[in-house]
Design a protein around this motif. Structure first.
Motif, short mmCIF file in Angstrom:
data_model
loop_
_atom_site.label_atom_id
_atom_site.label_comp_id
_atom_site.label_asym_id
_atom_site.label_seq_id
_atom_site.Cartn_x
_atom_site.Cartn_y
_atom_site.Cartn_z
N UNK A 8 -50.24 52.07 47.03
CA UNK A 8 -50.07 51.75 48.45
C UNK A 8 -51.39 51.82 49.21
N UNK A 9 -52.18 52.87 48.92
CA UNK A 9 -53.47 53.02 49.61
C UNK A 9 -54.44 51.90 49.24
N UNK A 10 -54.39 51.46 47.97
CA UNK A 10 -55.26 50.35 47.56
C UNK A 10 -54.87 49.06 48.29
N UNK A 11 -53.55 48.80 48.34
CA UNK A 11 -53.09 47.60 49.04
C UNK A 11 -53.43 47.67 50.52
N UNK A 12 -53.25 48.86 51.12
CA UNK A 12 -53.57 49.04 52.53
C UNK A 12 -55.06 48.81 52.79
N UNK A 13 -55.90 49.33 51.88
CA UNK A 13 -57.34 49.14 52.02
C UNK A 13 -57.70 47.65 51.99
N UNK A 14 -57.07 46.92 51.03
CA UNK A 14 -57.35 45.49 50.92
C UNK A 14 -56.88 44.75 52.17
N UNK A 15 -55.69 45.12 52.69
CA UNK A 15 -55.17 44.45 53.89
C UNK A 15 -56.09 44.69 55.08
N UNK A 16 -56.60 45.92 55.22
CA UNK A 16 -57.50 46.24 56.33
C UNK A 16 -58.79 45.43 56.24
N UNK A 17 -59.38 45.39 55.04
CA UNK A 17 -60.66 44.68 54.88
C UNK A 17 -60.49 43.18 55.10
N UNK A 18 -59.48 42.60 54.43
CA UNK A 18 -59.29 41.16 54.55
C UNK A 18 -58.77 40.78 55.95
N UNK A 19 -57.98 41.66 56.56
CA UNK A 19 -57.55 41.41 57.93
C UNK A 19 -58.72 41.40 58.90
N UNK A 20 -59.63 42.38 58.74
CA UNK A 20 -60.82 42.43 59.59
C UNK A 20 -61.68 41.19 59.36
N UNK A 21 -61.77 40.75 58.09
CA UNK A 21 -62.52 39.53 57.76
C UNK A 21 -61.91 38.32 58.48
N UNK A 22 -60.57 38.19 58.43
CA UNK A 22 -59.89 37.06 59.06
C UNK A 22 -60.14 37.06 60.57
N UNK A 23 -60.02 38.24 61.19
CA UNK A 23 -60.23 38.34 62.65
C UNK A 23 -61.67 38.00 63.01
N UNK A 24 -62.62 38.55 62.22
CA UNK A 24 -64.04 38.28 62.49
C UNK A 24 -64.36 36.79 62.36
N UNK A 25 -63.68 36.12 61.41
CA UNK A 25 -63.91 34.69 61.24
C UNK A 25 -63.32 33.86 62.36
N UNK A 26 -62.23 34.34 62.95
CA UNK A 26 -61.58 33.59 64.02
C UNK A 26 -62.23 33.82 65.38
N UNK A 27 -62.99 34.91 65.56
CA UNK A 27 -63.58 35.18 66.89
C UNK A 27 -64.47 34.05 67.38
N UNK A 28 -65.44 33.50 66.66
CA UNK A 28 -66.01 33.91 65.38
C UNK A 28 -67.24 34.79 65.60
N UNK A 29 -67.53 35.62 64.60
CA UNK A 29 -68.74 36.44 64.65
C UNK A 29 -69.98 35.55 64.59
N UNK A 30 -69.90 34.54 63.73
CA UNK A 30 -71.01 33.61 63.56
C UNK A 30 -70.45 32.28 63.12
N UNK A 31 -71.16 31.19 63.39
CA UNK A 31 -70.74 29.86 62.95
C UNK A 31 -70.69 29.79 61.43
N UNK A 32 -71.57 30.57 60.80
CA UNK A 32 -71.66 30.53 59.34
C UNK A 32 -70.74 31.56 58.68
N UNK A 33 -69.84 32.18 59.44
CA UNK A 33 -68.94 33.18 58.85
C UNK A 33 -67.50 32.65 58.91
N UNK A 34 -66.98 32.15 57.76
CA UNK A 34 -65.63 31.55 57.76
C UNK A 34 -64.55 32.63 57.74
N UNK A 35 -63.32 32.21 57.99
CA UNK A 35 -62.21 33.16 57.91
C UNK A 35 -61.87 33.44 56.45
N UNK A 36 -61.11 34.50 56.26
CA UNK A 36 -60.71 34.87 54.90
C UNK A 36 -59.83 33.78 54.28
N UNK A 37 -58.91 33.21 55.08
CA UNK A 37 -58.01 32.18 54.55
C UNK A 37 -58.77 30.91 54.17
#
Length: 254
Positions: A8-37
Motif C-alpha cells: 500500500x505504501x509503495x502504491x501510495x508513493x507512486x500515486x503521489x509522485x505521478x500525481x505531482x508530475x501530472x499537476x506540474x505538467x498541467x500548470x505548466x511548470x515549463x513548456x518543456x515539461x509534459x504531463x505524466x499522461x
C-alpha cells in the motif's frame, strides 16, 4: 499484514509522485515539461511501434558488457584489497581517483583513444561502476568481524574455506549494496556515453526528441531507463536473497 501495508505504501508513493508530475505538467511548470499522461502515451507509442525495443537492443550492449566486467573484476579486486593491507594501499587510491574524476571531461580522451564505437562506451560504464564496487567490497571484507574468522580457524578451517564460508557471507550485504550502486552508476554511464559519444539507443531517442521539441517522447525515454534500472536492481536483490539466505534486509523494493 506487513506485506499488504508495504504494498500500500509503495502504491501510495507512486500515486503521489505521478500525481505531482501530472499537476506540474498541467500548470505548466515549463513548456518543456509534459504531463505524466502525455509521457505514458508517448511511451506506449514508442513501445508499440518497436522504437523502444530497437533502442534497448543497442543500449544494452555496452551496458551488459560493462556491468559484467565491473562486477567480476570489481568484486575480485575488492576481495583482494580487503584481504591484504599491501594491495589496499596499492589499488585503493586508483579507484578513489576514478570515482572522483569528472567523467564528462574524460570522455573526449576515451574517444580519441578508442574511437566512437562500443569500446569507448564500455569504458565509460566501467569507469562509473567499478570504483563503487571495488571500494564497497574492500571495505566490507576489511571490516568482517575478526571473531568470526578466529572461530573458523579454531575449527581448523582452511583459508579458502574461511573466505568462502565466513568472510564473503558476512560481507555480502555491503558487497551487494556496492554492486547495486555500481549497476546504478553503470546505467548512468551507458546513457551518458550515448549522449556524449554517439547518439544511439535510448540516448538517441532523448537527443532526437529534444531537437524536435517532442518532450513527451524525451521524458518517456528517460522514464523507461529509470524503470528498467529499478527492475534490474530488484533482480539483483532477489539474487542476493537466493545466494545468501538470511540477508533479506530490504533495499530497492522497500
Amino acid at each position: 499484514m506487513t506485506g499488504y501495508r508495504s504494498l500500500f505504501l509503495k502504491v501510495l508513493s507512486a500515486v503521489l509522485v505521478f500525481g505531482a508530475w501530472e499537476i506540474a505538467g498541467r500548470i505548466p511548470v515549463s513548456y518543456s515539461f509534459p504531463t505524466f499522461l502525455d509521457t505514458m502515451a508517448a511511451l506506449g507509442t514508442l513501445t508499440i511501434d518497436g522504437t523502444m525495443f530497437r533502442a534497448y537492443a543497442e543500449t544494452l550492449q555496452p551496458l551488459a558488457v560493462g556491468i559484467s566486467i565491473s562486477a567480476v573484476f570489481g568484486i575480485g579486486i575488492g576481495l583482494w584489497v580487503g584481504l591484504s593491507a599491501r594491495f589496499d594501499w596499492l589499488f585503493s587510491p586508483i579507484f578513489i581517483v576514478m570515482q572522483a574524476a569528472p567523467l564528462a571531461a574524460l570522455i573526449p580522451l576515451l574517444v580519441m583513444a578508442y574511437g566512437v564505437g562500443l569500446t569507448s562506451k564500455v569504458f565509460v560504464v566501467c569507469i562509473m561502476a567499478m570504483p563503487v564496487i571495488v571500494l564497497n567490497t574492500g571495505g566490507a571484507v576489511r571490516n568482517t568481524p575478526s571473531s568470526l574468522q578466529e572461530m573458523g580457524r579454531s575449527f581448523l578451517a582452511r583459508e579458502d574455506q574461511i573466505l568462502l564460508k565466513v568472510i564473503i557471507p558476512a560481507a555480502s550485504p555491503v558487497i551487494f549494496s556496492g554492486l547495486r550502486l555500481g549497476i546504478s552508476a553503470g546505467f548512468i554511464g551507458a546513457i551518458l556515453a550515448e549522449l556524449k559519444i554517439t547518439p544511439t539507443g535510448v540516448g538517441d531517442i532523448i537527443t532526437y526528441s529534444r531537437s524536435i521539441a517532442d518532450y513527451p517522447s524525451m521524458y518517456a525515454a528517460i522514464f523507461s531507463i529509470i524503470l528498467f534500472a529499478v527492475l534490474f536492481l530488484n533482480l539483483v536483490e532477489r539474487l542476493e536473497n537466493v545466494l545468501f539466505k538470511g540477508n533479506d534486509r530490504g533495499y530497492v523494493s522497500d
